[in-house]
Enzyme design. Sequence first.
Site, PDB file in Angstrom:
ATOM      1  CD  GLU A   1      52.050  46.021  38.950  1.00  0.00           C
ATOM      2  OE1 GLU A   1      51.330  45.066  39.276  1.00  0.00           O
ATOM      3  OE2 GLU A   1      52.233  46.355  37.768  1.00  0.00           O
TER       4      GLU A   1
ATOM      5  CD  GLU B   1      52.473  40.823  27.205  1.00  0.00           C
ATOM      6  OE1 GLU B   1      53.306  41.319  27.984  1.00  0.00           O
ATOM      7  OE2 GLU B   1      52.723  40.511  26.045  1.00  0.00           O
TER       8      GLU B   1
ATOM      9  CE  LYS C   1      36.518  38.169  33.141  1.00  0.00           C
ATOM     10  NZ  LYS C   1      36.523  39.412  33.979  1.00  0.00           N
TER      11      LYS C   1
ATOM     12  CB  CYS D   1      51.724  46.927  32.961  1.00  0.00           C
ATOM     13  SG  CYS D   1      51.765  47.237  31.186  1.00  0.00           S
TER      14      CYS D   1
END
Length: 490
Positions: free
Chosen positions: A387, A256, A181, A289
């Site tokens: 973040e 992750e 997906k 990331c």
Amino acid sequence: MTEHITTVAGVAVDTRHWIGGERVASVRTFTDVSPIDGSTLGEIARGGATEAEAAVAAARTAFPGWAATPRTERARLLRAIADGVDKRLEDLAIVETHDNGALLRSHRRGVMPRVAHNFRFFADWLLRLEHEDFTTRGHTNHVSWDAAGPSVLITPWNAPLMLATWKIAPALAAGNTVVLKPAEWTPLTASLIADIAAEAGLPAGVLNVVQGYGAEAGSALVSHPDVRRISFTGSVPTARRIAGAAAANLVPASFELGGKSPLLVFADADLDLAVDLAVEQYDNAGQVCLAASRVLVEAPVAEEFTRRLVEQTARLRQGDPREEATDIGPNIHPRQLEKIDGFVRRALAAGARALVGGTPHEKLGGLYYRPTLLTGVAQDSEIVQEEVFGPVLTLQTFTDEEEAVHLANDTRFGLAATVATGDRERAARVTARLVAGTVWVNCFFVRDLQAPFGGSRQSGVGREGGTWSFDFYCDIKNTVSAPKGWKGHG
Ligand code: NAD
């Protein structure tokens, strides 16, 4: 051309799901928009529970045949997919750039070759996979890797095909069947990889792609009781939801997640290199990331380092990611731009100072945010702790190793860290104390696919790469055989 095909920069892309070796439409669609200029790229099938059910059923049906396929044949098919990626490299690169706005030159030279490498690497790994037998009181313990079953892979938009194939390749190599997906902001290359896999001869149902939103298609897939593995790359809040679904079915899941990684610049570092490392953090408009978005510099060199960093950052060329000369393209979506701008505005209001940038790009407009360097930030402030996932770096100073390590480790994340120092002993001391899945010394982003990759703390659960991927996707078995003539314990 049918109504289900969209053409992106001359490349035809099917906008439907790929389930059981067939294209499947949905009644509903969603609009995929290019971050480059806001143009519509296509109306994409919007999957939900029905499509998730069909895809998991297809993956379940195909599983026994694929798991029983000899390793050599599985490896051959993975290599054929890699060849297909090579053949369509230009198509994949241009479509990905239109879809996620990352640089075309990076897609051509770095990302798409890496996509092909993902398949070749895991094909090779599969053929080498073995464990030396153990012997216990004359009995042989033989370790084998059995395929686990249908695997659901959920991926983000910042490196769509790269991150998807980093999961697809080991899952297929292990003998699992897959339902992917992709992120709803970047659905296109997932459709192309389904075409490539089919052309390579991958049997129907072994790889399935369900398009759609996370809350609809994604959540139906991760909560399906026939799923045996879930691998997710994305944000922490989504990971929590998926972890809940995985817990309900007791399914192994790998995560992750995000990061707030530090770049530590010691006074003994090669300053040119250190500045280059800092500037590299603006890659992909900061939507990486691993990005070391917190620059920590030792006080004696702080002024000189900052001067050079400001100079180089101001020189970065921002604009259309399709152009060779561009260094920074757009951010992905109006929501993401708003989020980035919100972080920066709040930081400025709290007393931070923008040495460069600090606003959306006035001339370019659209989704272009100026590379930004903020100083005067407190360690416990939002801009240092959360973040941003945009082209925003913070700059702080430290006075000694102790303080450097403390600042570096003082967030809830632990994905990566980069250390710039000319002293090998210091490098060894500092890296040993950093909490991070990956630590780079005087370099950034280089990584062998055999090496483990993942995050500590809130940056993830589990590791991917080489044997770590295989262990995750397999049911590992130990078969203990008695020696010849063994008559039992009596
Ligand atoms: P996101 O969590 O919003 O979405 C990621 C994927 O999850 C998408 O495909 C989305 O549709 C799906 N999803 C959303 N809700 C879901 C649900 N309830 N059930 C199942 N699936 C669902 O993340 P994003 O904004 O697309 O990605 C950015 C994040 O990803 C950042 O935090 C970034 O750091 C992280 N990231 C991590 C790595 C890594 O390897 N550690 C790599 C790239 C990106």
